[in-house]
Design an enzyme around this catalytic site. Structure first.
Site, PDB file in Angstrom:
ATOM      1  N   ALA A   1      13.871  -1.071  -0.420  1.00  0.00           N
ATOM      2  CA  ALA A   1      13.567   0.161   0.325  1.00  0.00           C
ATOM      3  C   ALA A   1      12.244  -0.046   1.055  1.00  0.00           C
ATOM      4  CB  ALA A   1      13.536   1.383  -0.592  1.00  0.00           C
TER       5      ALA A   1
ATOM      6  N   HIS B   1       9.015  -0.577   3.379  1.00  0.00           N
ATOM      7  CA  HIS B   1       8.242   0.194   4.353  1.00  0.00           C
ATOM      8  C   HIS B   1       7.104  -0.695   4.859  1.00  0.00           C
ATOM      9  CE1 HIS B   1       5.509   0.591   0.998  1.00  0.00           C
ATOM     10  NE2 HIS B   1       6.426   1.252   0.299  1.00  0.00           N
TER      11      HIS B   1
ATOM     12  N   HIS C   1       5.052  -2.785   2.296  1.00  0.00           N
ATOM     13  CA  HIS C   1       5.675  -4.057   1.902  1.00  0.00           C
ATOM     14  C   HIS C   1       5.532  -5.098   3.011  1.00  0.00           C
ATOM     15  CE1 HIS C   1       8.413  -1.191  -0.467  1.00  0.00           C
ATOM     16  NE2 HIS C   1       7.872  -1.929  -1.411  1.00  0.00           N
TER      17      HIS C   1
ATOM     18  N   GLU D   1      -2.642  -3.081  -3.678  1.00  0.00           N
ATOM     19  CA  GLU D   1      -3.648  -2.321  -4.430  1.00  0.00           C
ATOM     20  C   GLU D   1      -3.189  -0.891  -4.696  1.00  0.00           C
ATOM     21  OE1 GLU D   1      -7.268  -2.583  -2.223  1.00  0.00           O
ATOM     22  OE2 GLU D   1      -7.613  -4.679  -2.778  1.00  0.00           O
ATOM     23  N   LYS D   2      -2.150  -0.455  -3.998  1.00  0.00           N
ATOM     24  CA  LYS D   2      -1.604   0.884  -4.254  1.00  0.00           C
ATOM     25  C   LYS D   2      -1.231   1.011  -5.735  1.00  0.00           C
ATOM     26  CE  LYS D   2       1.941   3.912  -4.127  1.00  0.00           C
ATOM     27  NZ  LYS D   2       3.152   3.847  -4.907  1.00  0.00           N
ATOM     28  N   ASP D   3      -0.704  -0.071  -6.286  1.00  0.00           N
ATOM     29  CA  ASP D   3      -0.366  -0.129  -7.716  1.00  0.00           C
ATOM     30  C   ASP D   3      -1.466  -0.925  -8.418  1.00  0.00           C
ATOM     31  OD1 ASP D   3       2.431   1.110  -7.617  1.00  0.00           O
ATOM     32  OD2 ASP D   3       2.533  -0.435  -6.086  1.00  0.00           O
TER      33      ASP D   3
ATOM     34  N   GLN E   1      -1.024  -2.187 -11.994  1.00  0.00           N
ATOM     35  CA  GLN E   1      -0.034  -3.273 -11.986  1.00  0.00           C
ATOM     36  C   GLN E   1      -0.677  -4.582 -11.513  1.00  0.00           C
ATOM     37  OE1 GLN E   1       4.138  -2.884 -10.446  1.00  0.00           O
ATOM     38  NE2 GLN E   1       3.257  -3.786  -8.611  1.00  0.00           N
TER      39      GLN E   1
ATOM     40  N   SER F   1       8.231   3.729  -1.578  1.00  0.00           N
ATOM     41  CA  SER F   1       9.685   3.918  -1.468  1.00  0.00           C
ATOM     42  C   SER F   1      10.067   5.283  -2.012  1.00  0.00           C
ATOM     43  CB  SER F   1      10.420   2.827  -2.243  1.00  0.00           C
ATOM     44  OG  SER F   1       9.994   1.555  -1.807  1.00  0.00           O
ATOM     45  N   ARG F   2       9.299   5.777  -2.990  1.00  0.00           N
ATOM     46  CA  ARG F   2       9.634   7.067  -3.608  1.00  0.00           C
ATOM     47  C   ARG F   2       9.298   8.253  -2.697  1.00  0.00           C
ATOM     48  NH1 ARG F   2       8.156   4.154  -8.650  1.00  0.00           N
ATOM     49  NH2 ARG F   2      10.017   4.187  -9.962  1.00  0.00           N
TER      50      ARG F   2
HETATM   51  P1  AMP Z   1       7.599  -1.900  -4.991  1.00  0.00           P
HETATM   52  O1  AMP Z   1       8.744  -2.249  -4.120  1.00  0.00           O
HETATM   53  O2  AMP Z   1       7.242  -0.448  -4.969  1.00  0.00           O
HETATM   54  O3  AMP Z   1       7.706  -2.489  -6.373  1.00  0.00           O
HETATM   55  O4  AMP Z   1       6.336  -2.605  -4.343  1.00  0.00           O
HETATM   56  C1  AMP Z   1       6.339  -3.990  -4.070  1.00  0.00           C
HETATM   57  C2  AMP Z   1       4.950  -4.420  -3.723  1.00  0.00           C
HETATM   58  O5  AMP Z   1       4.496  -3.710  -2.578  1.00  0.00           O
HETATM   59  C3  AMP Z   1       3.941  -4.119  -4.843  1.00  0.00           C
HETATM   60  O6  AMP Z   1       3.028  -5.198  -4.931  1.00  0.00           O
HETATM   61  C4  AMP Z   1       3.283  -2.864  -4.357  1.00  0.00           C
HETATM   62  O7  AMP Z   1       1.976  -2.676  -4.866  1.00  0.00           O
HETATM   63  C5  AMP Z   1       3.249  -3.107  -2.865  1.00  0.00           C
HETATM   64  N1  AMP Z   1       3.128  -1.842  -2.145  1.00  0.00           N
HETATM   65  C6  AMP Z   1       3.867  -0.714  -2.321  1.00  0.00           C
HETATM   66  N2  AMP Z   1       3.419   0.263  -1.514  1.00  0.00           N
HETATM   67  C7  AMP Z   1       2.376  -0.247  -0.816  1.00  0.00           C
HETATM   68  C8  AMP Z   1       1.494   0.280   0.174  1.00  0.00           C
HETATM   69  N3  AMP Z   1       1.580   1.539   0.609  1.00  0.00           N
HETATM   70  N4  AMP Z   1       0.533  -0.545   0.678  1.00  0.00           N
HETATM   71  C9  AMP Z   1       0.429  -1.824   0.232  1.00  0.00           C
HETATM   72  N5  AMP Z   1       1.236  -2.382  -0.695  1.00  0.00           N
HETATM   73  C10 AMP Z   1       2.190  -1.600  -1.208  1.00  0.00           C
END
Ligand code: AMP
Length: 286
Positions: A37, A39, A42, A154-156, A159, A192-193
């Site tokens: 998903a 954006h 990513h 860094e958003k997470d 993690q 994504s949420r």
């Molecule tokens: P996810 O698909 O949500 O598991 O995220 C995959 C990767 O993208 C993880 O390392 C997240 O921290 C990073 N990520 C998600 N949202 C953002 C964002 N808004 N800005 C930068 N990195 C992001």
């Protein structure tokens, strides 16, 4: 959506064959693990990987082990064809999108658990098993692909620290890179949420980063954490958030709570808007 020509590996064997071929040509490899998903947040990670490495591999795997029993695993958005087209547009070289049985074959029985202060607070007690699920899948993805570097947002923030610790403690020979949070024009961190949010909720969601920025400004000016955090929590509820899991001031490296700002301090929040749980964090230093 236009046809994409992005090669896609479904098996660890196919992934390793491609990485081995690149290595034989002397090419460096960057990895961007995701749950799809996709954006612009990513895609920023993929662009960073392409800026530092000759080849960029993105992975899409909605990891069942990092969702709690009452969380949104079934509802999590899945859009692989669109994701592959986006990845091709920014120049990624390979998508690794394994089926669940490839990552967790029958008999799989190993969990990677990061202990210590990183998994004592913030999201960890509220999402039991989540960071074990994350550490396990990321450890597997790093060992399956053995890239030179891997990027995480860094958003997470929690993690990212857990993954850094895991890679360090297990001597995983991959450089873990953090990347700044990409935000919508109103400041909401891309996620994504966010797709779960209705129009009214989406407007309220934009208040989260604004409330954090306001609180961070007061902390940076020397205010004590307790009243600022309590007021930020009230401001989130007044803005329309359904409930607040936490607003916390922590050291960015240890994630331990701080009584006031200090070098490396960060402000963290998690709050619910209807069925959507949002998290964010920003620097809170003077
Ligand atoms: P996810 O698909 O949500 O598991 O995220 C995959 C990767 O993208 C993880 O390392 C997240 O921290 C990073 N990520 C998600 N949202 C953002 C964002 N808004 N800005 C930068 N990195 C992001």
């Amino acid at each position: 959506m236009a046809e994409t020509t992005l090669p896609t590996a479904r098996s660890v064997t196919a992934l390793r064959e491609q990485v081995r071929a690149w290595r034989a040509q002397g090419l460096s490899v960057g990895l961007v693990p995701t749950m799809g998903a996709l954006h612009d947040g990513h895609l920023s990670l993929v662009r960073l990987a392409l800026s530092r490495c000759d080849r960029a591999v993105a992975t899409i795997f909605v990891n069942p082990r990092q969702f709690g029993p009452r969380e949104d695993f079934a509802a999590y958005p899945r859009s692989e064809a669109e994701d592959a087209a986006k990845l091709a547009t920014v120049g990624a070289h390979l998508l690794f999108a394994p089926p669940p049985g490839e990552m967790y074959p029958p008999g799989h029985a190993t969990t990677v658990a990061v202990g210590g202060t990183l998994t004592q607070g913030l999201c960890a007690p509220l999402r039991p098993g989540h960071f074990e699920g994350v550490a396990t899948i990321v450890c597997k993805l790093l060992l399956q692909s053995l890239p030179d570097r891997a990027w995480f947002g860094e958003k997470d923030w929690q993690q990212l620290q857990v993954i850094r610790r895991m890679a360090l403690d297990l001597d995983v020979p991959v450089a873990i890179e953090g990347a700044p949070t990409v935000r919508e024009p109103d400041g909401l961190a891309m996620s994504s949420r966010n797709a779960y949010l209705g129009a009214a909720e989406r407007r309220i969601a934009g208040r989260l980063p604004a409330i954090l920025r306001d609180a961070a400004g007061r902390l940076a000016a020397g205010a004590a954490a307790a009243p600022v955090l309590a007021e930020a929590r009230q401001a989130l509820l007044a803005a329309g958030f359904t409930s607040v899991d936490y607003v916390a001031l922590c050291d960015g490296a240890t994630l331990q709570a701080l009584p006031a700002t200090a070098p490396g301090a960060r402000l963290f929040a998690a709050a619910h808007l209807g069925r959507t749980r949002l998290i964010d964090n920003i620097a809170a230093t003077g």
